[in-house]
Design a protein around this motif. Structure first.
Motif, mmCIF file in Angstrom:
data_model
loop_
_atom_site.group_PDB
_atom_site.id
_atom_site.type_symbol
_atom_site.label_atom_id
_atom_site.label_comp_id
_atom_site.label_asym_id
_atom_site.label_seq_id
_atom_site.Cartn_x
_atom_site.Cartn_y
_atom_site.Cartn_z
ATOM 1 N N ALA A 281 50.826 61.979 2.298
ATOM 2 C CA ALA A 281 50.863 61.517 3.707
ATOM 3 C C ALA A 281 51.021 62.422 4.842
ATOM 4 O O ALA A 281 50.743 62.366 5.979
ATOM 5 C CB ALA A 281 52.809 60.531 3.237
ATOM 6 N N LEU A 282 51.414 63.560 4.178
ATOM 7 C CA LEU A 282 51.336 64.504 5.083
ATOM 8 C C LEU A 282 50.250 65.640 4.949
ATOM 9 O O LEU A 282 49.721 64.954 6.772
ATOM 10 C CB LEU A 282 52.367 65.970 3.671
ATOM 11 N N LEU A 283 48.865 65.232 4.561
ATOM 12 C CA LEU A 283 47.508 65.340 5.030
ATOM 13 C C LEU A 283 47.158 63.986 5.420
ATOM 14 O O LEU A 283 46.015 64.406 6.659
ATOM 15 C CB LEU A 283 46.326 65.354 3.327
ATOM 16 N N ALA A 284 47.126 63.098 4.992
ATOM 17 C CA ALA A 284 47.083 61.211 6.738
ATOM 18 C C ALA A 284 47.518 61.629 8.037
ATOM 19 O O ALA A 284 46.714 62.047 9.105
ATOM 20 C CB ALA A 284 47.688 60.555 5.674
ATOM 21 N N LEU A 285 48.789 62.187 8.187
ATOM 22 C CA LEU A 285 48.986 62.590 9.694
ATOM 23 C C LEU A 285 48.467 63.697 9.702
ATOM 24 O O LEU A 285 48.185 63.622 11.377
ATOM 25 C CB LEU A 285 50.906 63.109 8.971
ATOM 26 N N LEU A 286 48.269 65.036 9.306
ATOM 27 C CA LEU A 286 47.853 65.958 9.685
ATOM 28 C C LEU A 286 46.226 65.775 10.389
ATOM 29 O O LEU A 286 45.527 65.913 11.436
ATOM 30 C CB LEU A 286 47.556 67.758 8.886
ATOM 31 N N PHE A 287 45.674 65.084 9.562
ATOM 32 C CA PHE A 287 44.399 64.304 9.783
ATOM 33 C C PHE A 287 44.300 63.501 11.542
ATOM 34 O O PHE A 287 43.030 63.263 11.755
ATOM 35 C CB PHE A 287 43.820 63.515 8.568
ATOM 36 N N LEU A 288 45.456 62.117 10.775
ATOM 37 C CA LEU A 288 45.067 61.703 12.678
ATOM 38 C C LEU A 288 45.762 62.702 13.687
ATOM 39 O O LEU A 288 44.797 62.506 14.532
ATOM 40 C CB LEU A 288 46.296 60.769 12.139
ATOM 41 N N ILE A 289 46.419 63.787 13.822
ATOM 42 C CA ILE A 289 46.859 64.907 14.371
ATOM 43 C C ILE A 289 45.282 65.665 15.160
ATOM 44 O O ILE A 289 45.119 65.413 16.247
ATOM 45 C CB ILE A 289 46.822 65.392 14.342
ATOM 46 N N ASP A 290 44.204 65.304 13.829
ATOM 47 C CA ASP A 290 43.378 66.303 14.684
ATOM 48 C C ASP A 290 42.127 65.649 14.939
ATOM 49 O O ASP A 290 41.509 65.958 16.227
ATOM 50 C CB ASP A 290 42.866 66.336 13.173
ATOM 51 N N GLN A 291 42.330 64.319 14.526
ATOM 52 C CA GLN A 291 41.358 62.980 15.234
ATOM 53 C C GLN A 291 42.011 63.447 16.989
ATOM 54 O O GLN A 291 41.715 62.959 17.979
ATOM 55 C CB GLN A 291 41.309 62.043 14.850
ATOM 56 N N LEU A 292 43.528 62.337 17.587
ATOM 57 C CA LEU A 292 43.673 62.928 18.811
ATOM 58 C C LEU A 292 43.874 63.996 19.079
ATOM 59 O O LEU A 292 43.446 63.654 20.424
ATOM 60 C CB LEU A 292 45.523 62.546 18.639
ATOM 61 N N LEU A 293 43.292 65.071 18.447
ATOM 62 C CA LEU A 293 43.588 66.904 19.782
ATOM 63 C C LEU A 293 41.652 66.608 20.082
ATOM 64 O O LEU A 293 41.598 67.131 20.695
ATOM 65 C CB LEU A 293 43.502 67.809 18.398
ATOM 66 N N ARG A 294 41.195 65.640 18.749
ATOM 67 C CA ARG A 294 39.571 65.890 19.392
ATOM 68 C C ARG A 294 39.943 64.522 20.585
ATOM 69 O O ARG A 294 38.721 64.889 21.137
ATOM 70 C CB ARG A 294 38.261 65.169 18.611
ATOM 71 N N LEU A 295 40.288 63.904 20.437
ATOM 72 C CA LEU A 295 40.377 62.358 21.414
ATOM 73 C C LEU A 295 40.666 63.416 23.200
ATOM 74 O O LEU A 295 39.651 62.892 24.083
ATOM 75 C CB LEU A 295 40.493 61.801 21.562
#
Length: 397
Positions: A281-295
């Motif tokens: 779940a932590l890895l998935a959360l960090l991936f979502l944050i990465d996508q948000l930062l890129r957006l």
């Protein structure tokens, strides 16, 4: 069988819990509204203020960059961040956190000092309350600084930063609970439970449960609270049975033993599936944050031009809050089922149904537990079944 509460006690309990229920209903809207305010109005001026403050500190204390001892720290921070500018990022995060805490300060004081005193659940003095609040704020500031440097520093320099950060943090989560006995000492003094019948009974009970532990300690929480509490902290060689001083005052030895038996069930739970799920779940959360930062970088929100710009922090905080709010009902349902099983395990371990019931009743009375909270409060994410339900299950042959 005697009722759990008298009508007068029940009326007081409802008066105590009603503000918390209102807060539970309103707080998500307040948090979303605060996030909207930060993102729409405050991000740009706070960032400008943080940048100006960092520049002023650089002019005033710039000599530290070349001093024999401190220059190593500044060089390390520059490497972690990828360039200079980490001071402005840290100040931005701290300013946002401070503004949030100041906005919440009246509610914090009212709920955790005024309301608790009004219903006889707090021993805080104004000084001890302020000191505890200060320590919590300091710990939060250190954690926030680590987040800024770790997450945003990596995001600025490494494309798949979420993987680089997530794997070691996930592994750390698997063993971090071993530090639990030491974290609690930041707030309360602990002393070993003296030798005597209670300690001997607990030792015999743990031997029966085949649970190894390092010590039984008494945590002096009565300086702030009148609630009873017992829990296990740590893992393996650091596992410690913690009894607060209030439970020793309010409960008889066999009732304390029943509370320890209930908590022992959580030690015996299969923990690895939950820990592994939390790591993923932590890895998935960090991936979502990465996508948000890129957006944010692609859209140029708030002047952001690159991934890892600290101005996205309020947006990341909003994302985390929404995900936690969505996950809480599911996590709460699993937690309540674990607590039901812990009651069954504790009863089997002690074989003393009467002591177990008396323990629950006294804990409910001292802690002013609502026997029948609104169903929506339970479903929203309560970690324990309502005390009325637990007693009804216990009383069923």
């Amino acid at each position: 069988m005697d009722p759990l509460f008298t009508p007068e006690q029940l009326a007081e309990i409802h008066a105590y819990h009603q503000p918390y229920y209102i807060r539970a209903a309103v707080d998500p809207l307040v948090r979303v509204g605060l996030s909207v305010l930060l993102l729409s109005v405050l991000v740009r001026p706070v960032y400008r203020g943080a940048t100006a403050a960092a520049a002023a500190l650089e002019r005033r204390f710039g000599v530290l960059r070349t001093a024999p001892v401190s220059r190593a720290f500044f060089a390390a921070m520059d490497r972690l961040w990828g360039e200079s500018g980490w001071g402005a990022a840290i100040l931005f995060a701290l300013f946002i956190d401070l503004a949030t805490q100041l906005l919440y300060a009246p509610a914090t004081v009212w709920f955790f000092y005024v309301l608790e005193h009004r219903h006889g659940l707090s021993n805080f003095t104004p000084a001890t309350f302020a000191w505890t609040w200060f320590k919590g704020t300091l710990v939060n500031a250190l954690a926030l600084t680590s987040l800024v440097v770790g997450l945003y520093g990596l995001a600025r320099r490494v494309r798949r930063w979420w993987w680089v950060l997530g794997v070691p943090v996930a592994l750390l989560m698997l063993v971090a609970s071993a530090l639990d006995p030491y974290r609690s000492r930041l707030y309360y003094d602990q002393t070993p439970l003296p030798d005597g019948p209670l300690r001997s009974s607990i030792t015999a009970l743990m031997r029966k449960a085949d649970i190894a532990f390092a010590d039984v300690v008494v945590e002096k929480t009565s300086v702030s609270s009148k609630r009873v509490q017992a829990y296990f902290a740590g893992q393996g060689p650091t596992r410690t049975i913690v009894l607060n001083d209030v439970i020793l005052q309010e409960l008889s030895p066999d009732e304390v033993l029943a509370a320890v038996a209930h908590e022992a069930a959580h030690v015996s739970e299969p923990r690895w599936p939950g820990r592994i799920a939390s790591s993923f779940a932590l890895l998935a959360l960090l991936f979502l944050i990465d996508q948000l930062l890129r957006l944010a970088a692609r859209r140029g929100w708030w002047g952001v031009q690159r991934v890892g710009d600290i101005r996205t922090l309020p947006l990341v905080s909003l994302l985390v809050f929404l995900l936690i709010a969505l996950a809480n009902p599911i996590a709460g349902a699993f937690s309540r089922e674990r607590e039901r099983e812990a009651d069954r395990y504790g009863l089997r371990l002690t074989g003393d149904r009467d002591a177990f019931r008396r323990m629950l009743v006294k804990a409910a009375r001292v802690n002013k537990m609502d026997p029948e909270p609104p169903r929506w409060v339970v479903l929203k994410g309560m970690s324990h079944p309502p005390i009325g339900e637990r007693l009804a299950t216990l009383d069923t042959p």
